[in-house]
Design a protein around this motif. Structure first.
Motif, PDB file in Angstrom:
ATOM      1  N   ILE A  27      -8.375 -12.660  -3.657  1.00  0.00           N
ATOM      2  CA  ILE A  27      -7.102 -11.986  -3.411  1.00  0.00           C
ATOM      3  C   ILE A  27      -7.002 -10.723  -4.246  1.00  0.00           C
ATOM      4  O   ILE A  27      -6.619  -9.665  -3.757  1.00  0.00           O
ATOM      5  N   THR A  28      -7.433 -10.839  -5.504  1.00  0.00           N
ATOM      6  CA  THR A  28      -7.278  -9.674  -6.375  1.00  0.00           C
ATOM      7  C   THR A  28      -8.155  -8.517  -5.917  1.00  0.00           C
ATOM      8  O   THR A  28      -7.738  -7.379  -5.931  1.00  0.00           O
ATOM      9  N   SER A  29      -9.390  -8.857  -5.483  1.00  0.00           N
ATOM     10  CA  SER A  29     -10.274  -7.754  -5.076  1.00  0.00           C
ATOM     11  C   SER A  29      -9.742  -7.094  -3.809  1.00  0.00           C
ATOM     12  O   SER A  29      -9.832  -5.891  -3.634  1.00  0.00           O
ATOM     13  N   LYS A  30      -9.149  -7.942  -2.951  1.00  0.00           N
ATOM     14  CA  LYS A  30      -8.538  -7.377  -1.758  1.00  0.00           C
ATOM     15  C   LYS A  30      -7.389  -6.447  -2.152  1.00  0.00           C
ATOM     16  O   LYS A  30      -7.240  -5.345  -1.649  1.00  0.00           O
ATOM     17  N   LYS A  31      -6.609  -6.966  -3.110  1.00  0.00           N
ATOM     18  CA  LYS A  31      -5.474  -6.177  -3.588  1.00  0.00           C
ATOM     19  C   LYS A  31      -5.940  -4.851  -4.150  1.00  0.00           C
ATOM     20  O   LYS A  31      -5.378  -3.796  -3.876  1.00  0.00           O
ATOM     21  N   ILE A  32      -7.014  -4.959  -4.961  1.00  0.00           N
ATOM     22  CA  ILE A  32      -7.511  -3.730  -5.603  1.00  0.00           C
ATOM     23  C   ILE A  32      -7.973  -2.728  -4.555  1.00  0.00           C
ATOM     24  O   ILE A  32      -7.636  -1.554  -4.599  1.00  0.00           O
ATOM     25  N   SER A  33      -8.734  -3.246  -3.574  1.00  0.00           N
ATOM     26  CA  SER A  33      -9.267  -2.295  -2.590  1.00  0.00           C
ATOM     27  C   SER A  33      -8.136  -1.672  -1.774  1.00  0.00           C
ATOM     28  O   SER A  33      -8.162  -0.491  -1.435  1.00  0.00           O
ATOM     29  N   SER A  34      -7.104  -2.486  -1.474  1.00  0.00           N
ATOM     30  CA  SER A  34      -6.001  -1.884  -0.708  1.00  0.00           C
ATOM     31  C   SER A  34      -5.253  -0.885  -1.586  1.00  0.00           C
ATOM     32  O   SER A  34      -4.768   0.139  -1.126  1.00  0.00           O
ATOM     33  N   LYS A  35      -5.197  -1.191  -2.888  1.00  0.00           N
ATOM     34  CA  LYS A  35      -4.555  -0.237  -3.784  1.00  0.00           C
ATOM     35  C   LYS A  35      -5.332   1.072  -3.825  1.00  0.00           C
ATOM     36  O   LYS A  35      -4.760   2.159  -3.810  1.00  0.00           O
ATOM     37  N   ILE A  36      -6.671   0.919  -3.896  1.00  0.00           N
ATOM     38  CA  ILE A  36      -7.504   2.130  -3.914  1.00  0.00           C
ATOM     39  C   ILE A  36      -7.237   2.956  -2.664  1.00  0.00           C
ATOM     40  O   ILE A  36      -7.056   4.182  -2.721  1.00  0.00           O
ATOM     41  N   GLY A  37      -7.166   2.252  -1.538  1.00  0.00           N
ATOM     42  CA  GLY A  37      -6.894   2.955  -0.283  1.00  0.00           C
ATOM     43  C   GLY A  37      -5.584   3.700  -0.336  1.00  0.00           C
ATOM     44  O   GLY A  37      -5.518   4.903  -0.040  1.00  0.00           O
ATOM     45  N   ILE A  38      -4.543   3.011  -0.782  1.00  0.00           N
ATOM     46  CA  ILE A  38      -3.224   3.647  -0.836  1.00  0.00           C
ATOM     47  C   ILE A  38      -3.238   4.854  -1.767  1.00  0.00           C
ATOM     48  O   ILE A  38      -2.754   5.933  -1.426  1.00  0.00           O
ATOM     49  N   TYR A  39      -3.849   4.634  -2.936  1.00  0.00           N
ATOM     50  CA  TYR A  39      -3.826   5.731  -3.905  1.00  0.00           C
ATOM     51  C   TYR A  39      -4.632   6.937  -3.442  1.00  0.00           C
ATOM     52  O   TYR A  39      -4.235   8.081  -3.664  1.00  0.00           O
ATOM     53  N   SER A  40      -5.758   6.662  -2.780  1.00  0.00           N
ATOM     54  CA  SER A  40      -6.522   7.836  -2.350  1.00  0.00           C
ATOM     55  C   SER A  40      -5.754   8.588  -1.270  1.00  0.00           C
ATOM     56  O   SER A  40      -5.781   9.819  -1.222  1.00  0.00           O
ATOM     57  N   LEU A  41      -5.028   7.853  -0.437  1.00  0.00           N
ATOM     58  CA  LEU A  41      -4.172   8.512   0.555  1.00  0.00           C
ATOM     59  C   LEU A  41      -3.113   9.357  -0.147  1.00  0.00           C
ATOM     60  O   LEU A  41      -2.878  10.520   0.194  1.00  0.00           O
ATOM     61  N   LEU A  42      -2.496   8.732  -1.154  1.00  0.00           N
ATOM     62  CA  LEU A  42      -1.441   9.445  -1.870  1.00  0.00           C
ATOM     63  C   LEU A  42      -1.981  10.696  -2.554  1.00  0.00           C
ATOM     64  O   LEU A  42      -1.360  11.759  -2.543  1.00  0.00           O
ATOM     65  N   ILE A  43      -3.175  10.532  -3.152  1.00  0.00           N
ATOM     66  CA  ILE A  43      -3.762  11.687  -3.855  1.00  0.00           C
ATOM     67  C   ILE A  43      -4.050  12.810  -2.866  1.00  0.00           C
ATOM     68  O   ILE A  43      -3.773  13.981  -3.144  1.00  0.00           O
ATOM     69  N   ALA A  44      -4.582  12.419  -1.702  1.00  0.00           N
ATOM     70  CA  ALA A  44      -4.835  13.447  -0.684  1.00  0.00           C
ATOM     71  C   ALA A  44      -3.531  14.149  -0.315  1.00  0.00           C
ATOM     72  O   ALA A  44      -3.464  15.376  -0.194  1.00  0.00           O
ATOM     73  N   GLY A  45      -2.462  13.355  -0.190  1.00  0.00           N
ATOM     74  CA  GLY A  45      -1.159  13.940   0.122  1.00  0.00           C
ATOM     75  C   GLY A  45      -0.709  14.901  -0.955  1.00  0.00           C
ATOM     76  O   GLY A  45      -0.208  15.991  -0.677  1.00  0.00           O
ATOM     77  N   VAL A  46      -0.916  14.489  -2.214  1.00  0.00           N
ATOM     78  CA  VAL A  46      -0.518  15.350  -3.336  1.00  0.00           C
ATOM     79  C   VAL A  46      -1.281  16.670  -3.285  1.00  0.00           C
ATOM     80  O   VAL A  46      -0.695  17.748  -3.417  1.00  0.00           O
ATOM     81  N   ILE A  47      -2.598  16.547  -3.068  1.00  0.00           N
ATOM     82  CA  ILE A  47      -3.403  17.782  -3.031  1.00  0.00           C
ATOM     83  C   ILE A  47      -2.936  18.693  -1.902  1.00  0.00           C
ATOM     84  O   ILE A  47      -2.783  19.896  -2.076  1.00  0.00           O
ATOM     85  N   LEU A  48      -2.677  18.064  -0.757  1.00  0.00           N
ATOM     86  CA  LEU A  48      -2.243  18.867   0.399  1.00  0.00           C
ATOM     87  C   LEU A  48      -0.927  19.587   0.117  1.00  0.00           C
ATOM     88  O   LEU A  48      -0.737  20.741   0.501  1.00  0.00           O
ATOM     89  N   SER A  49      -0.008  18.894  -0.563  1.00  0.00           N
ATOM     90  CA  SER A  49       1.293  19.534  -0.743  1.00  0.00           C
ATOM     91  C   SER A  49       1.345  20.425  -1.968  1.00  0.00           C
ATOM     92  O   SER A  49       2.065  21.419  -1.995  1.00  0.00           O
ATOM     93  N   ILE A  50       0.569  20.077  -2.992  1.00  0.00           N
ATOM     94  CA  ILE A  50       0.609  20.902  -4.204  1.00  0.00           C
ATOM     95  C   ILE A  50      -0.395  22.042  -4.126  1.00  0.00           C
ATOM     96  O   ILE A  50      -0.200  23.091  -4.720  1.00  0.00           O
ATOM     97  N   GLY A  51      -1.484  21.838  -3.362  1.00  0.00           N
ATOM     98  CA  GLY A  51      -2.578  22.800  -3.333  1.00  0.00           C
ATOM     99  C   GLY A  51      -2.139  24.233  -3.102  1.00  0.00           C
ATOM    100  O   GLY A  51      -2.408  25.101  -3.933  1.00  0.00           O
ATOM    101  N   PRO A  52      -1.433  24.517  -2.005  1.00  0.00           N
ATOM    102  CA  PRO A  52      -1.041  25.904  -1.733  1.00  0.00           C
ATOM    103  C   PRO A  52      -0.166  26.472  -2.850  1.00  0.00           C
ATOM    104  O   PRO A  52      -0.298  27.631  -3.232  1.00  0.00           O
ATOM    105  N   PHE A  53       0.687  25.596  -3.375  1.00  0.00           N
ATOM    106  CA  PHE A  53       1.575  26.035  -4.456  1.00  0.00           C
ATOM    107  C   PHE A  53       0.755  26.418  -5.688  1.00  0.00           C
ATOM    108  O   PHE A  53       0.984  27.445  -6.319  1.00  0.00           O
ATOM    109  N   TYR A  54      -0.239  25.554  -5.978  1.00  0.00           N
ATOM    110  CA  TYR A  54      -1.084  25.832  -7.136  1.00  0.00           C
ATOM    111  C   TYR A  54      -1.878  27.120  -6.921  1.00  0.00           C
ATOM    112  O   TYR A  54      -2.023  27.941  -7.820  1.00  0.00           O
TER     113      TYR A  54
END
Lengths: 431, 276
Positions: free
Chosen positions: B2-29
């Motif tokens: 369960i934990t490894s599943k949790k971790i991998s889904s967390k990784i998925g969510i976070y990488s999505l979020l990070i991509a979102g951050v880069i997309l929205s902050i990138g032009p501003f930066y």
């Protein structure tokens, strides 16, 4: 409640009065044609506005009673203000306005009484002082000057000297568009750079240059559409060949061209001579690495000359001080020093012929590989073919850009794309 | 498991979020970095990701070409006066439409709503002619006054005022408060979130507005920021460093204004979500 309302209204009115600063100055005062006086306002954009500002000093030595206020906008903004002003029956307009030549027929068509014909004020005596192709673009069908000619943009191909050397291509050997394509292939192999930037869906400037060197715009001399002419077909075919050999960098807009110029992703940029100023401005590190040759021709010995851009001065007919406005326009466009000032400092290439013998023109340019690039252009301006400019150029240009995109990006054949473009344009013009 | 599943889904969510951050902050930066580079270097390949040392120089040339202090003052003055007055007017109008009964109330409100449907291009030229005949070209009031009654703001205020219980108003009347006092000390505090939302909206629209100021303003000393920035884009020469710096500067007040009112604003958005 009523009492409070009136108090609120009073406060509002006070606010109004507080921020109103009256701008009406001595604009009411005007002189006569011989002794113009008063204040005139001139609208222009960036370097052109700076040039006019700088010329005011000498102007005032001749006309000490005229004050000139030059106001500086970006060109798109200027057209917006001008259109609104003309639509509002000429209110809020300046006394003199700068306009790109390709825009003049459109404005004159839409607002036939919007601008003063300059012949009446005596401008036709300067007919022979300017480059003839330029004169043709600022006159209406009856030969009246609608605008006073200022700068022009004889076209050439700016090229990277170092890339050509590396690929062992001699720029002097490029005489025809086929030579150009062959050279492009060699250069790409040696340096990886593409040959030229074209904003495929939005800009048909290269096609326009090719048409003009053959004596046509989108229209022939009689005003008939020329999109299915053999000239148009072979021009488009050259562009298609360039694209098929993967030599075209599809870069967006003006910024795209500048980017490609600075970062070395293209070996040449075919453009008007005024682009020299932008290259020097944006790529100071590339000093000595750029030079220029004339447009290739379609057959050996064919015409290699065209014009891109250029602008002129107009006097809105609602100007309250026409004598002073005319005095400024006449002085500025025919004064050698003022014209040379704009050329030397800002790269605005005058159409006034007597400037071409000045040392600024004949000198070698250090930035451009120590070659006399401006003299090269000055020598050929008289050979730039006169073409038919009319109020439908903007429409035609956007339809041609679409056709260009269909040919290059969707593999439509040249003939059928041009046929469709011609049909579409015919339809639009009927409206 | 369960934990490894949790971790991998967390990784998925976070990488999505990070991509979102880069997309929205990138032009501003990139805009921030661009404001510290000389014009030619902004288009370098590969793009420069670290700030350069051209900030002071860009600022100097920007100031030379625009006179940045005066431009900022123009924009700020216009936006603040406009926001304050327009918010007040729309609050009053909204209050009247929501809580008072008078002849033709619905008709007036309908007419106001109808004006929302008139595209601004239609009124542009008549309005401009009006300004010319008032001799108001090149003045602050030409920009502030014509849009002072904003139908959208009035509508928004009316809807919020409607939620205020009638009993409060009646109680204050019984206690002997005058109408203005009721409005300023009872009603306005209650609809604070709506006021914040309206003023942020009005401030942003005035701060960013280009066409109308462009058409009515002529001299450089009167330009607002968007007009001035637009005038930097020349025909053939653009100093992109200056443009980047000017754009960066122009975003600061909006951010400040938003941060200042954010608390009220967000509670205003959530305000309608729960019904008692």
């Amino acid at each position: 409640m009523k009492k409070y309302m009136s108090i609120m209204i009073a406060i509002l009115l006070l606010l109004l009065a507080a921020c109103s600063n009256n701008t009406a100055g001595d604009q009411g005062k005007t002189g006569d044609a011989k002794h113009p006086s008063g204040t005139i306002t001139v609208w222009g954009w960036d370097v052109a506005a700076s040039t006019m500002k700088a010329a005011v000093e000498k102007f005032q030595k001749q006309y000490p009673d005229v004050k000139v206020k030059v106001e500086d906008f970006n060109s798109g903004d200027l057209y917006e203000k001008l259109t609104v002003g003309l639509a509002a029956r000429g209110s809020g307009l300046p006394d003199v306005v700068l306009m790109e030549d390709e825009r003049i027929p459109g404005y004159v068509h839409q607002f036939p009484t919007g601008f003063l014909p300059l012949n009446k004020l005596g401008y036709d005596k300067y007919k022979d002082s300017f480059n003839p192709a330029k004169v043709a673009t600022v006159q209406n069908k009856d030969g009246d000057f609608i605008a006073a000619p200022w700068d022009i943009g004889p076209a050439g191909v700016f090229y990277r000297v170092d890339y050509f050397k590396k690929a062992n291509v001699d720029p002097n050997s490029i005489k025809t568009w086929d030579d150009y394509i062959a050279a492009g292939k060699k250069i790409k192999e040696a340096t990886g750079a593409k040959l030229l930037p074209i904003d495929i869906p939005n800009y048909d400037g290269v096609f326009q240059m090719m048409m003009q060197q053959q004596g046509l715009s989108y229209f022939d001399k009689d005003g008939k559409l020329a999109l299915q002419s053999k000239e148009a077909i072979r021009a488009m075919e050259v562009i298609k060949k360039l694209h098929d050999a993967d030599l075209v960098l599809n870069n967006k807009g003006w910024d795209g061209i500048v980017t490609a110029t600075v970062n070395g992703s293209v070996a040449t940029v075919p453009y008007g001579v005024w682009y020299a100023g932008s290259i020097m401005d944006q790529a100071p590190d590339l000093k000595g690495k750029w030079d220029v040759f004339f447009l290739p021709s379609f057959e050996e010995g064919g015409s290699r000359f065209a014009n891109v851009g250029g602008s002129s001065l107009l006097i809105p007919s609602t100007s309250k001080n026409q004598s002073a406005a005319y005095a400024f326009v006449e002085f500025f466009t025919t004064d050698k020093d003022s014209q040379l000032l704009g050329f030397e400092k800002y790269g605005l290439f005058p159409s006034l012929k007597e400037t071409y013998s000045a040392p600024q023109f004949t000198a070698n340019s250090e930035y451009f590989n120590n070659s006399p690039i401006f003299k090269k252009f000055a020598d050929i301006v008289d050979q730039v073919p006169q073409i038919n400019v009319n109020e439908n150029l903007a429409k035609a240009s956007s339809i041609m850009s679409n056709a260009q995109a269909a040919i290059l990006l969707e593999n439509k054949s040249v003939e059928s794309a041009l046929r469709d473009a011609q049909k579409q344009l015919e339809n639009e013009l009927k409206k | 498991m369960i934990t490894s599943k949790k971790i991998s889904s967390k990784i998925g969510i976070y990488s999505l979020l990070i991509a979102g951050v880069i997309l929205s902050i990138g032009p501003f930066y990139w805009m921030l970095v661009g404001s510290t580079l000389p014009s030619g270097e902004i288009f370098h390949i590969p793009p420069k990701l670290l700030p350069g040392d051209h900030l002071a120089k860009n600022f100097q040339s920007l100031n030379e070409s625009l006179g940045i202090a005066k431009i900022f003052w123009n924009s700020l003055f216009i936006a603040l006066v406009y926001t304050f007055t327009c918010t007040l007017i729309s609050a009053m109008a909204g209050y009247a439409f929501a809580k008072f009964h008078f002849k033709g109330k619905n008709l007036f409100f309908f007419i106001i709503l109808c004006t929302l449907m008139i595209p601004s291009q239609v009124t542009l030229i008549p309005l401009f002619e009006m300004m010319v005949s008032f001799n108001w070209l090149n003045t602050y009031q030409a920009i502030i006054l014509p849009s002072l009654a904003s139908p959208f703001a009035i509508y928004l205020m009316r809807q919020n005022m409607k939620a205020v219980p009638d009993s409060i108003i009646e109680a204050s009347r019984v206690d002997g408060a005058g109408e203005l006092r009721i409005f300023f000390t009872i009603i306005l505090p209650v609809v604070r979130p709506a006021l914040a939302a309206v003023s942020i909206f009005l401030f942003m629209s005035q701060w960013n507005s280009l066409i109308w100021p462009l058409i009515t303003l002529n001299s450089k000393e009167m330009f607002t920021l968007p007009v001035a920035l637009s005038s930097l884009i020349g025909m053939a020469r653009i100093d992109y460093g200056q443009v980047m710096l000017g754009t960066t500067l122009s975003t600061i007040p909006i951010m400040l204004f938003f941060l200042l009112l954010q608390k009220h604003f967000i509670s205003g958005i959530l305000g309608g979500s729960v019904k008692e």
